[in-house]
Design a protein around this motif. Structure first.
Motif, PDB file in Angstrom:
ATOM      1  N   TYR A  44     -23.386 -36.333  -7.579  1.00 41.62           N
ATOM      2  CA  TYR A  44     -24.087 -35.682  -6.478  1.00 41.62           C
ATOM      3  C   TYR A  44     -24.034 -34.161  -6.619  1.00 41.62           C
ATOM      4  N   THR A  45     -22.887 -33.635  -7.011  1.00 41.15           N
ATOM      5  CA  THR A  45     -22.724 -32.185  -7.159  1.00 41.15           C
ATOM      6  C   THR A  45     -23.602 -31.637  -8.276  1.00 41.15           C
ATOM      7  N   TYR A  46     -23.697 -32.359  -9.374  1.00 38.88           N
ATOM      8  CA  TYR A  46     -24.444 -31.883 -10.534  1.00 38.88           C
ATOM      9  C   TYR A  46     -25.790 -32.569 -10.705  1.00 38.88           C
ATOM     10  N   TRP A  47     -26.386 -33.030  -9.614  1.00 36.30           N
ATOM     11  CA  TRP A  47     -27.659 -33.734  -9.672  1.00 36.30           C
ATOM     12  C   TRP A  47     -28.764 -32.874 -10.270  1.00 36.30           C
ATOM     13  N   CYS A  48     -28.864 -31.613  -9.870  1.00 34.20           N
ATOM     14  CA  CYS A  48     -29.917 -30.734 -10.393  1.00 34.20           C
ATOM     15  C   CYS A  48     -29.734 -30.511 -11.888  1.00 34.20           C
ATOM     16  N   ASP A  49     -28.494 -30.303 -12.306  1.00 34.06           N
ATOM     17  CA  ASP A  49     -28.223 -30.126 -13.729  1.00 34.06           C
ATOM     18  C   ASP A  49     -28.567 -31.384 -14.515  1.00 34.06           C
ATOM     19  N   THR A  50     -28.293 -32.524 -13.937  1.00 34.74           N
ATOM     20  CA  THR A  50     -28.597 -33.794 -14.596  1.00 34.74           C
ATOM     21  C   THR A  50     -30.108 -33.961 -14.755  1.00 34.74           C
ATOM     22  N   LYS A  51     -30.860 -33.704 -13.692  1.00 36.31           N
ATOM     23  CA  LYS A  51     -32.327 -33.808 -13.761  1.00 36.31           C
ATOM     24  C   LYS A  51     -32.892 -32.813 -14.775  1.00 36.31           C
ATOM     25  N   TYR A  52     -32.361 -31.589 -14.759  1.00 38.94           N
ATOM     26  CA  TYR A  52     -32.828 -30.536 -15.658  1.00 38.94           C
ATOM     27  C   TYR A  52     -32.597 -30.938 -17.114  1.00 38.94           C
ATOM     28  N   ALA A  53     -31.402 -31.408 -17.424  1.00 40.98           N
ATOM     29  CA  ALA A  53     -31.084 -31.831 -18.795  1.00 40.98           C
ATOM     30  C   ALA A  53     -31.957 -33.019 -19.209  1.00 40.98           C
ATOM     31  N   TRP A  54     -32.158 -33.950 -18.296  1.00 41.52           N
ATOM     32  CA  TRP A  54     -33.001 -35.115 -18.573  1.00 41.52           C
ATOM     33  C   TRP A  54     -34.437 -34.691 -18.868  1.00 41.52           C
ATOM     34  N   ARG A  55     -34.947 -33.753 -18.090  1.00 37.14           N
ATOM     35  CA  ARG A  55     -36.321 -33.275 -18.309  1.00 37.14           C
ATOM     36  C   ARG A  55     -36.446 -32.570 -19.659  1.00 37.14           C
ATOM     37  N   LYS A  56     -35.465 -31.751 -20.024  1.00 31.11           N
ATOM     38  CA  LYS A  56     -35.517 -31.042 -21.307  1.00 31.11           C
ATOM     39  C   LYS A  56     -35.579 -32.018 -22.475  1.00 31.11           C
ATOM     40  N   ILE A  57     -34.920 -33.143 -22.341  1.00 23.05           N
ATOM     41  CA  ILE A  57     -34.884 -34.117 -23.431  1.00 23.05           C
ATOM     42  C   ILE A  57     -36.138 -34.994 -23.438  1.00 23.05           C
ATOM     43  N   THR A  58     -36.519 -35.497 -22.284  1.00 19.72           N
ATOM     44  CA  THR A  58     -37.587 -36.510 -22.231  1.00 19.72           C
ATOM     45  C   THR A  58     -39.002 -35.942 -22.202  1.00 19.72           C
ATOM     46  N   LEU A  59     -39.194 -34.708 -21.781  1.00 20.22           N
ATOM     47  CA  LEU A  59     -40.556 -34.183 -21.671  1.00 20.22           C
ATOM     48  C   LEU A  59     -41.061 -33.521 -22.949  1.00 20.22           C
ATOM     49  N   TYR A  60     -40.252 -33.480 -23.995  1.00 24.73           N
ATOM     50  CA  TYR A  60     -40.721 -32.890 -25.256  1.00 24.73           C
ATOM     51  C   TYR A  60     -41.846 -33.766 -25.814  1.00 24.73           C
ATOM     52  N   GLY A  61     -42.957 -33.130 -26.147  1.00 23.11           N
ATOM     53  CA  GLY A  61     -44.109 -33.861 -26.659  1.00 23.11           C
ATOM     54  C   GLY A  61     -45.012 -34.408 -25.580  1.00 23.11           C
ATOM     55  N   LYS A  62     -44.641 -34.189 -24.316  1.00 19.89           N
ATOM     56  CA  LYS A  62     -45.460 -34.625 -23.183  1.00 19.89           C
ATOM     57  C   LYS A  62     -45.847 -33.411 -22.354  1.00 19.89           C
ATOM     58  N   GLU A  63     -46.925 -33.568 -21.597  1.00 17.29           N
ATOM     59  CA  GLU A  63     -47.341 -32.469 -20.729  1.00 17.29           C
ATOM     60  C   GLU A  63     -46.334 -32.298 -19.595  1.00 17.29           C
ATOM     61  N   ILE A  64     -45.931 -31.055 -19.366  1.00 22.33           N
ATOM     62  CA  ILE A  64     -44.979 -30.739 -18.313  1.00 22.33           C
ATOM     63  C   ILE A  64     -45.764 -30.418 -17.042  1.00 22.33           C
ATOM     64  N   PRO A  65     -45.387 -30.996 -15.907  1.00 23.51           N
ATOM     65  CA  PRO A  65     -46.075 -30.659 -14.654  1.00 23.51           C
ATOM     66  C   PRO A  65     -45.952 -29.152 -14.367  1.00 23.51           C
ATOM     67  N   LYS A  66     -47.023 -28.564 -13.899  1.00 19.58           N
ATOM     68  CA  LYS A  66     -47.052 -27.111 -13.678  1.00 19.58           C
ATOM     69  C   LYS A  66     -46.047 -26.653 -12.625  1.00 19.58           C
ATOM     70  N   ASN A  67     -45.736 -27.517 -11.669  1.00 20.45           N
ATOM     71  CA  ASN A  67     -44.818 -27.104 -10.606  1.00 20.45           C
ATOM     72  C   ASN A  67     -43.361 -27.059 -11.065  1.00 20.45           C
ATOM     73  N   LEU A  68     -43.076 -27.429 -12.312  1.00 17.38           N
ATOM     74  CA  LEU A  68     -41.710 -27.353 -12.842  1.00 17.38           C
ATOM     75  C   LEU A  68     -41.498 -26.118 -13.727  1.00 17.38           C
ATOM     76  N   VAL A  69     -42.539 -25.291 -13.850  1.00 17.12           N
ATOM     77  CA  VAL A  69     -42.482 -24.133 -14.747  1.00 17.12           C
ATOM     78  C   VAL A  69     -42.780 -22.856 -13.985  1.00 17.12           C
ATOM     79  N   CYS A  70     -42.045 -21.796 -14.298  1.00 19.89           N
ATOM     80  CA  CYS A  70     -42.339 -20.472 -13.747  1.00 19.89           C
ATOM     81  C   CYS A  70     -43.201 -19.734 -14.767  1.00 19.89           C
TER      82      CYS A  70
END
Length: 157
Positions: A44-70
């Protein structure tokens, strides 16, 4: 049949054994409960870090949603970015500082080269992908074909 009566000594030994068994069971139960509770709190404490790390690994080669990028930093964000409309186009930024930077340096921030063809494109209309695997830096693409060609060229290296 008569039940065999236990002597006082035997009764005490039986009670001791029962008590040890009960204590062992309680220790195991509380250990499992404690470990479960700690695991849930850590997750629960590191949920954001977990999601962030998961996205970095799984979204390579796929289109990233615009609302996740600055668009100002060209990086994947921990949380969803905020949409702002600038000169009729939607841009996603992570903070007020980025919004001010976008307004002040619009030509430099709002446009980027296509990672495959090199053409200058508007970030609001572009497809977004990772530059490298497990790296939060992003690149922009003019169309789906350039997007596919870029990743095909990178995987064949």
């Amino acid at each position: 049949m008569k039940k065999k009566r236990l002597s006082k000594q035997q009764l005490l030994e039986k009670q001791k054994l029962d008590e040890k068994k009960f204590n062992r069971t309680m220790l195991k139960s509380f250990s499992i409960l404690f470990i479960s509770l700690i695991s849930i709190l850590i997750f629960y404490t590191y949920w954001c870090d977990t999601k962030y790390a998961w996205r970095k690994i799984t979204l390579y080669g796929k289109e990233i949603p615009k609302n996740l990028v600055c668009v100002s930093h060209n990086t994947l964000q921990y949380h969803e970015s905020i949409m702002v409309i600038v000169e009729g186009s939607p841009y996603y930024i992570c903070s007020d500082d980025c919004h001010q930077h976008l307004l002040k340096y619009f030509q430099e921030v709002a446009f980027a080269p296509d990672a495959f063809s090199g053409d200058t494109i508007c970030k609001a209309d572009a497809l977004i992908g990772f530059k490298e695997k497990s790296n939060p830096k992003v690149v922009y693409f003019k169309n789906e074909q350039n997007f596919k060609n870029y990743y095909d060229a990178n995987t064949s290296k």
